[in-house]
Design an enzyme around this catalytic site. Structure first.
Site, PDB file in Angstrom:
ATOM      1  CB  CYS A  53      10.824  69.354 -21.169  1.00 53.75           C
ATOM      2  SG  CYS A  53      11.137  68.045 -22.589  1.00 53.75           S
ATOM      3  CG  HIS A 102      32.116  59.642  -9.249  1.00 53.14           C
ATOM      4  ND1 HIS A 102      31.408  59.158  -9.835  1.00 53.14           N
ATOM      5  CD2 HIS A 102      32.065  60.016  -8.047  1.00 53.14           C
ATOM      6  CE1 HIS A 102      30.600  59.070  -8.798  1.00 53.14           C
ATOM      7  NE2 HIS A 102      30.261  59.110  -7.946  1.00 53.14           N
ATOM      8  CD  GLU A 152      12.091  63.447 -27.778  1.00 51.42           C
ATOM      9  OE1 GLU A 152      13.492  64.064 -27.632  1.00 51.42           O
ATOM     10  OE2 GLU A 152      11.829  62.509 -27.149  1.00 51.42           O
ATOM     11  CG  ASP A 193      16.937  63.505 -29.151  1.00 50.07           C
ATOM     12  OD1 ASP A 193      17.880  63.321 -29.489  1.00 50.07           O
ATOM     13  OD2 ASP A 193      15.675  62.883 -28.208  1.00 50.07           O
TER      14      ASP A 193
HETATM   15  C1  PEP Z   1      15.498  66.453 -25.974  1.00 53.47           C
HETATM   16  O1  PEP Z   1      15.524  65.174 -26.828  1.00 53.47           O
HETATM   17  O2  PEP Z   1      15.617  66.976 -25.908  1.00 53.47           O
HETATM   18  C2  PEP Z   1      14.671  65.837 -24.092  1.00 53.47           C
HETATM   19  C3  PEP Z   1      14.696  66.710 -23.001  1.00 53.47           C
HETATM   20  O3  PEP Z   1      15.243  64.886 -23.740  1.00 53.47           O
HETATM   21  P1  PEP Z   1      16.340  63.580 -24.015  1.00 53.47           P
HETATM   22  O4  PEP Z   1      17.348  64.614 -23.317  1.00 53.47           O
HETATM   23  O5  PEP Z   1      16.139  63.432 -22.802  1.00 53.47           O
HETATM   24  O6  PEP Z   1      16.429  62.635 -25.447  1.00 53.47           O
HETATM   25 MG    MG Z   2      15.001  63.535 -25.865  1.00 53.29          MG
END
Ligand code: PEP
Ligand code: MG
Length: 565
Positions: A498, A185, A427, A451
């Site tokens: 992202c 935390h 991904e 991913d």
């Molecule tokens: C990713 O896989 O890059 C992604 C943005 O999704 P998460 O990290 O939520 O799996």
């Molecule tokens: Mg992902």
């Protein structure tokens, strides 16, 4: 001068004075009480309970992570099971502190035995509650951290969620902990506050005294106790350079990300809740490139209803005030569990029943989310994003479900954005290989490098043993990214990113040169991404990316990028 090392939980340089939290050991009174003492013991317990409740209710916190702890504790204190068990033990002639201590231990071991991350966390909350109640029961003067001297470095064995929640965040500059890991935390609060934090330092508490000067360089995972004059000077200079750079970035954070040769790039935020959104906007986000909705599901006691989701998404678009948000449909399973739903045991959860696969099998869950998103789209600019896609069939099926929900809303005369755009996360290797087909069915791509890296390289992102292999700078991953961007452009569509790589500011020039249209990252890295884009010529970045994409070895790529001036 003494140097001690620890695990990096939040990166920053801090110079300050130690405030050592030495917690008093509590001795539990184990004697048997007489019957006529029970009433007094019960009222001692009830007083402790109401004292703690009123402390919680009166705590002056303004940040969501802290509020969550306070609310969780208040809910737990209201659970009649806790008081009933303690009181029944007192009636069996135990002292109030022994009755409380035993009750908490039983609850903690019950929760720790469950194979569920959420319950394990609740166990640590119960330990925390137990400690606070015992302090109050025994009248132990408890040192609160809600009013500190400026530039305080808190040194402790560990801090409980409650202790971290009430901390005087305006004056604390670093945390140094004997125990704890990156996800403790204290670590999360330090990251949210942007202050230095080292955990797992083993014996830092026995190496410092109150008021001692300490330099924390958590970029390097170390702290320097009683620094020599020249080291102090060196770090004071470094700290003022970092502060200047921070100020400079703060000044430009609301500027547009336009290259020196006039190419405009979108720089947007990744969020999981409203607090992230507010931080993103303060850091200059021009919208949201990834709203991870799973947190609405994970921090809940049931699948959130359509209404609950609608209210939340509506609030998000209202705060965004015209700026766009990409809402990702539920990406649960894999490593993300739910406290109220038992996922079947899987040998390879990352290759298993997660994200869209789960949603397709749980139509009520999926439909209520889609309806909520569509309804909220009447109040602002929303795009939908589907996670973990591997095929055209999946997109067709999801689009069909979206269409059916639109039809239903139309027949109920409920407003929504009929032209809502739908995109997918790229991904999985499959989605890269057939990107040419997938793009025809969607409006945009967003690359999830977290991913994508693990699947392209067949290297589990959480496995320490092969952490050297999990590297987005690997040419296989970089070329996959390039291919996806090029395909979207060939179809007059756009690609964002992202995954965490979008927030790696060392990679900004490379990604810009590859043609990435939108960078979506955590708030902290947005000003630096903008700054890099604003200082770079797109033409030059293209040439730079072209050269890098020809390299065959990860090490060559890293050397080239990390040494680029
Ligand atoms: C990713 O896989 O890059 C992604 C943005 O999704 P998460 O990290 O939520 O799996
Ligand atoms: Mg992902």
């Amino acid at each position: 001068m003494l140097v001690k090392e620890g695990i990096i939980a939040s990166e920053q340089v801090a110079i300050g004075k130690v405030k050592l939290m030495n917690k008093q050991e509590v001795t539990i009174d184990t004697r048997k009480i007489s019957e006529n003492e029970t009433e007094n013991e019960i009222s001692k317990f009830n007083n402790a309970l109401s004292e703690y409740k009123s402390d919680l209710e009166n705590s002056n916190v303004d940040n969501d992570t802290q509020k969550e702890v306070i609310n969780a504790h208040l809910n737990m204190l209201d659970d009649p099971f806790l008081s009933e068990t303690v009181i029944s033990k007192i009636n069996e002639l135990q002292t109030s502190d022994k009755a409380l201590d035993d009750t908490i231990k039983e609850m903690v071991s019950m929760m720790e035995a469950l194979d569920n991350e959420y319950m394990k966390e609740r166990a640590s909350d119960y330990k925390d509650i137990g400690q606070q109640l015992i302090y109050r029961l025994k009248g132990i003067k408890y040192e609160k951290l809600d009013s500190l001297e400026p530039n305080t470095i808190i040194v402790s064995k560990e801090l409980t969620p409650y202790e971290t929640s009430i901390i005087d965040k305006d004056h604390v500059v670093a945390f140094l902990m004997d125990l704890g890991g990156k996800t403790a935390h204290t670590s999360i609060i330090a990251q949210t506050l942007g202050i230095a934090c080292l955990v797992g330092m083993k014996d830092i508490t026995s190496n410092v005294t109150d008021g001692q000067t300490v330099i924390v360089d958590s970029f390097k995972g170390k702290c320097i106790i009683d620094p020599d004059e020249d080291v102090l000077k060196e770090y004071t200079e470094l700290k003022s350079k970092l502060d200047e750079e921070k100020d400079r970035l703060e000044q430009i954070r609301f500027e547009q990300a336009i290259t020196t040769d006039d190419k405009n790039i979108d720089v947007v935020a990744n969020i999981g809740n409203i607090e992230d959104l507010e931080k993103g906007l303060e850091s200059g986000a021009e919208g949201v490139g990834l709203f991870r909705t799973e947190f609405l599901y994970m921090n809940n006691e049931h699948f959130p209803t359509e209404e609950e989701q609608f209210e939340y998404y509506k609030k998000v678009v209202e705060i965004l005030d015209g700026k766009p948000v990409i809402i990702r449909t539920l990406d649960i399973g894999g490593d993300k569990e739910l406290p109220y739903y038992k996922f079947p045991q899987e040998d390879n959860p990352f290759l298993g029943w997660r994200a869209l696969r789960f949603c397709f099998d749980m139509p009520e869950v999926f439909n209520s989310q889609i309806r909520a998103i569509l309804r909220a789209s009447a109040f602002g600019k929303i795009r939908i994003m589907l996670p973990m896609v591997i095929s055209v069939e999946e997109i067709e099926k999801a689009l069909g479900i979206i269409e059916e929900n639109k039809k239903a809303l139309r027949s109920e005369n409920i407003d929504f954005d009929d032209n809502i755009e739908v995109g997918i996360m790229v991904e999985t290797p499959a989605s890269v290989i057939v990107a040419e087909d997938l793009i025809k069915y969607v409006d945009f791509f967003s690359i999830g490098t977290n991913d994508l890296t693990q699947y392209v390289l067949a290297s589990d992102r959480g496995n320490q043993k092969i952490s050297n292999l999990y590297n987005t700078y690997n040419p296989a991953v970089l070329r996959a990214i390039k291919k996806v961007i090029d395909i979207s452009h060939a179809h007059d569509k756009w690609t964002g990113m992202c995954g965490g790589f979008a927030g790696d500011t060392k990679a900004t020039k490379l990604l810009l040169g590859m043609g990435l249209d939108e960078f979506s990252a955590a708030a902290a890295s947005l000003p630096k991404i903008k700054d890099t884009i604003r200082r770079t010529s797109y033409k030059e970045a293209q040439k730079y990316a072209e050269d890098i994409l020809k390299l065959e070895r990860t090490k060559e790529i890293e050397d080239r990028i990390f040494n680029d001036k």
